[in-house]
Write a protein that holds these residues in place. Structure first.
Motif, mmCIF file in Angstrom:
data_model
loop_
_atom_site.group_PDB
_atom_site.id
_atom_site.type_symbol
_atom_site.label_atom_id
_atom_site.label_comp_id
_atom_site.label_asym_id
_atom_site.label_seq_id
_atom_site.Cartn_x
_atom_site.Cartn_y
_atom_site.Cartn_z
ATOM 1 N N ASN A 110 41.107 40.217 40.239
ATOM 2 C CA ASN A 110 41.697 39.571 41.405
ATOM 3 C C ASN A 110 41.103 38.197 41.682
ATOM 4 O OD1 ASN A 110 43.366 41.803 41.971
ATOM 5 N ND2 ASN A 110 41.684 42.839 43.033
ATOM 6 N N ALA A 111 40.249 37.745 40.788
ATOM 7 C CA ALA A 111 39.576 36.461 40.958
ATOM 8 C C ALA A 111 39.917 35.544 39.774
ATOM 9 C CB ALA A 111 38.068 36.668 41.067
ATOM 10 N N PHE A 112 39.314 34.370 39.766
ATOM 11 C CA PHE A 112 39.512 33.462 38.641
ATOM 12 C C PHE A 112 38.269 32.600 38.472
ATOM 13 C CE2 PHE A 112 40.432 30.669 42.166
ATOM 14 C CZ PHE A 112 40.103 29.405 41.727
ATOM 15 N N TYR A 113 38.142 32.054 37.281
ATOM 16 C CA TYR A 113 37.131 31.039 37.020
ATOM 17 C C TYR A 113 37.787 29.919 36.228
ATOM 18 C CZ TYR A 113 36.664 33.019 32.273
ATOM 19 O OH TYR A 113 36.905 33.463 30.995
ATOM 20 N N MET A 126 39.789 30.233 49.887
ATOM 21 C CA MET A 126 40.851 29.981 48.917
ATOM 22 C C MET A 126 41.782 31.177 48.756
ATOM 23 S SD MET A 126 39.134 27.634 45.947
ATOM 24 C CE MET A 126 40.766 27.323 45.254
ATOM 25 N N GLY A 127 41.934 31.982 49.811
ATOM 26 C CA GLY A 127 42.836 33.118 49.743
ATOM 27 C C GLY A 127 44.282 32.724 49.510
ATOM 28 N N TRP A 128 44.605 31.465 49.808
ATOM 29 C CA TRP A 128 45.961 30.949 49.606
ATOM 30 C C TRP A 128 46.284 30.700 48.140
ATOM 31 C CZ3 TRP A 128 45.764 26.353 47.022
ATOM 32 C CH2 TRP A 128 44.547 25.675 47.042
ATOM 33 N N TYR A 129 45.246 30.550 47.309
ATOM 34 C CA TYR A 129 45.465 30.096 45.939
ATOM 35 C C TYR A 129 45.849 31.251 45.024
ATOM 36 C CZ TYR A 129 44.712 27.787 41.456
ATOM 37 O OH TYR A 129 44.878 27.281 40.192
#
Length: 249
Positions: A47-50, A66-69
């Motif tokens: 559910n995340a990114f790098y 950054m919940g919008w991203y």
């Protein structure tokens, strides 16, 4: 023509006053430290990114706002960030993202006699230094002459002549031969906006090649060929412009 790179410094100076008042961190970085705008690739992890930065390595965002991203794996971006920690839980750096601009992300396409008209060959305006190769991608910042119709999108493509296979190119002069093609469909308004595009070279650029020879139709210099040697690396800059108005496909 003047280069656009002075705008990078303008962006950096814009964020500096708000940051410099904070205390230094134990890691050796200051809250006032921030990167030059640099190219990176988004990688989704659960559910995340790098990000895989072309110049900084792997970056783990620690922003809490950054919940919008909505990240898309493989999306190319230009980012400015505040480095917080080195060697953070398996990543090269933990960072606070200060700016994130999406680039149109595409692959190299085959050029044939049948589809040449589809790709077009209209001139493009690219300032010196705004066409670079890094991280296995060709990265371009250019000034788009926007279409009159807001529902129309111009097409920008990086193509390889179908008869020029990797083996044939390598045996010829050792370079990968590509062409940048632009199709404005005869619809231009005279209004300019920044365009941002990144082409994945990983499927066409092989280890034995010396580099890339790129043909393009320049608004300023007409038909030109640009050579990128294999050891060439990306400048630490990408234009600080508003890319929200670009109309590209």
């Amino acid at each position: 023509m003047k280069k656009l790179h002075w705008l990078f410094m303008m962006m950096c100076l814009a964020v500096l006053p708000a940051l410099q008042s904070c205390d230094d961190l134990d890691s050796g970085y200051s809250i006032g430290d921030f990167s030059y705008p640099n190219w990176a690739t988004i990688r989704v992890k659960g559910n995340a990114f790098y990000m895989e930065s072309d110049t900084w390595g792997t970056l783990w965002p620690i922003n809490t706002d950054m919940g919008w991203y909505q990240p898309v794996d493989g999306q190319r971006v230009v980012t400015v960030f505040n480095p917080i920690y080195d060697n953070y839980e398996g990543y090269d750096h933990a960072v606070k993202i200060l700016r994130l601009e999406h680039a149109l992300t595409k692959v190299v396409e085959p050029l044939t006699a049948e589809n040449e008209e589809e790709y077009g060959n209209d001139p493009v305006l690219i300032y010196k230094g705004d066409l670079t190769v890094s991280g296995g991608y060709m990265n371009i910042v250019f000034m788009q002459n926007l279409p009159k119709d807001p529902d129309t999108k111009h097409r920008i493509s990086l193509v390889q002549p179908a008869e020029a296979t990797a083996d044939a190119v390598s045996e010829d002069d050792g370079y990968l031969h590509l062409e940048l093609r632009y199709n404005n469909y005869g619809d231009v308004s005279g209004r300019r906006a920044a365009g941002l595009v990144s082409f994945n070279l990983k499927e066409v650029l092989t280890p034995e090649m010396k580099g890339i020879k790129l043909k393009l139709n320049s608004e300023v210099n007409k038909e030109v060929e640009i050579v990128f040697e294999k050891q060439s690396s990306n400048a630490e800059e990408a234009s600080n412009l508003d890319f929200s108005k670009m109309q590209l496909k």
